[in-house]
Design a protein around this motif. Structure first.
Motif, PDB file in Angstrom:
ATOM      1  N   PRO A 148      15.905   3.878   9.404  1.00  0.00           N
ATOM      2  CA  PRO A 148      15.894   3.777  10.866  1.00  0.00           C
ATOM      3  C   PRO A 148      14.484   3.738  11.431  1.00  0.00           C
ATOM      4  N   GLY A 149      14.403   3.398  12.705  1.00  0.00           N
ATOM      5  CA  GLY A 149      13.123   3.337  13.405  1.00  0.00           C
ATOM      6  C   GLY A 149      13.067   2.129  14.313  1.00  0.00           C
ATOM      7  N   VAL A 174       1.587  -8.891   9.296  1.00  0.00           N
ATOM      8  CA  VAL A 174       2.393  -8.573  10.475  1.00  0.00           C
ATOM      9  C   VAL A 174       2.607  -7.068  10.587  1.00  0.00           C
ATOM     10  N   GLY A 175       2.965  -6.418   9.486  1.00  0.00           N
ATOM     11  CA  GLY A 175       3.141  -4.966   9.491  1.00  0.00           C
ATOM     12  C   GLY A 175       4.600  -4.566   9.554  1.00  0.00           C
ATOM     13  N   THR A 176       4.942  -3.760  10.549  1.00  0.00           N
ATOM     14  CA  THR A 176       6.308  -3.277  10.667  1.00  0.00           C
ATOM     15  C   THR A 176       6.961  -3.846  11.916  1.00  0.00           C
ATOM     16  N   SER A 192      10.426   5.652   7.416  1.00  0.00           N
ATOM     17  CA  SER A 192      11.216   4.641   6.702  1.00  0.00           C
ATOM     18  C   SER A 192      10.322   3.701   5.918  1.00  0.00           C
ATOM     19  N   THR A 193       9.177   3.342   6.504  1.00  0.00           N
ATOM     20  CA  THR A 193       8.226   2.484   5.805  1.00  0.00           C
ATOM     21  C   THR A 193       7.711   3.176   4.550  1.00  0.00           C
ATOM     22  N   ARG A 194       7.387   4.449   4.652  1.00  0.00           N
ATOM     23  CA  ARG A 194       6.926   5.205   3.484  1.00  0.00           C
ATOM     24  C   ARG A 194       8.023   5.276   2.421  1.00  0.00           C
ATOM     25  N   LYS A 195       9.254   5.379   2.852  1.00  0.00           N
ATOM     26  CA  LYS A 195      10.385   5.419   1.915  1.00  0.00           C
ATOM     27  C   LYS A 195      10.456   4.130   1.113  1.00  0.00           C
ATOM     28  N   LEU A 196      10.268   2.997   1.784  1.00  0.00           N
ATOM     29  CA  LEU A 196      10.308   1.710   1.085  1.00  0.00           C
ATOM     30  C   LEU A 196       9.097   1.535   0.179  1.00  0.00           C
TER      31      LEU A 196
END
Length: 202
Positions: A148-149, A174-176, A192-196
């Motif tokens: 999520p986010g 681009v980033g997130t 969530s980004t850190r999780k991926l």
């Protein structure tokens, strides 16, 4: 997660009108397949829809004798319409999305002044996935990751060494995704980004 194949075959179809890539993941000709983030062509000036992008998916699926088991959404899309119901009518399969879609529906019903009868229980989908749930796909086995986010309902789908992240994470230049939609949250998106990014590099 158990997989019989660590290297699924992935076919991407880019839709230039929405800058969306739809994916077909499978284990070779004749196998079961999942379609991820399909696009229904929409002309806002006329209010008309077409199936040009989705028809390319149908052509690919039939040319490879694939059996569509899942039509997956990574989240509720604000920038395009999903072709999932039309594809299900053409190819079969079940439409699946992360279980937190109900949170998004409750928020969006008020924000967009949806009709009183609009259901907020996710019943528009065939299956609501939970975190860590397995996705059976013939010789492949997928896994659901809640990310999520961007929206509270964003989910990523992992099949072998391929992870389909939706709008959570883009190319490095681009980033997130943006997190200013109703229910979006920058701190949650960062987690969530850190999780991926903590997944194995391959």
């Amino acid at each position: 997660m158990t997989t019989l194949s660590a290297h699924p075959q992935v076919h991407g179809l880019f839709d230039p009108a929405t800058w969306t890539v739809t994916y077909v993941v499978h284990n070779g000709p004749g196998s079961e397949a999942a379609i991820i983030d399909s696009v229904l062509d929409y002309d806002p000036k006329s209010g008309r829809t077409q199936h040009t992008s989705a028809e390319q998916l149908v052509t690919y699926v039939r040319a490879n004798d694939l059996k569509v088991r899942w039509i997956l959404e990574t989240h509720a899309h604000a920038d395009h319409l999903s072709a999932a119901p039309w594809l299900r009518a053409q190819l079969g399969g079940q439409i699946g999305i992360g279980g937190n879609i109900t949170t998004v529906q409750k928020v969006f019903k008020g924000v967009f002044n949806l009709e009183p009868g609009f259901k907020q229980d996710g019943s528009q989908f065939d299956h609501l996935f939970q975190e860590g749930e397995a996705i059976p796909l013939g010789a492949l086995s997928g896994e659901v990751l809640f990310v999520p986010g961007h929206t509270p309902a964003c989910a990523a789908y992992r099949f072998g060494d391929a992870v389909f992240v939706g709008d959570t994470l883009f190319m490095p230049d681009v980033g997130t995704a943006r997190c200013d939609f109703p229910g979006g949250d920058a701190r949650t998106l960062y987690a969530s980004t850190r999780k991926l990014l903590s997944l194995p590099p391959e």
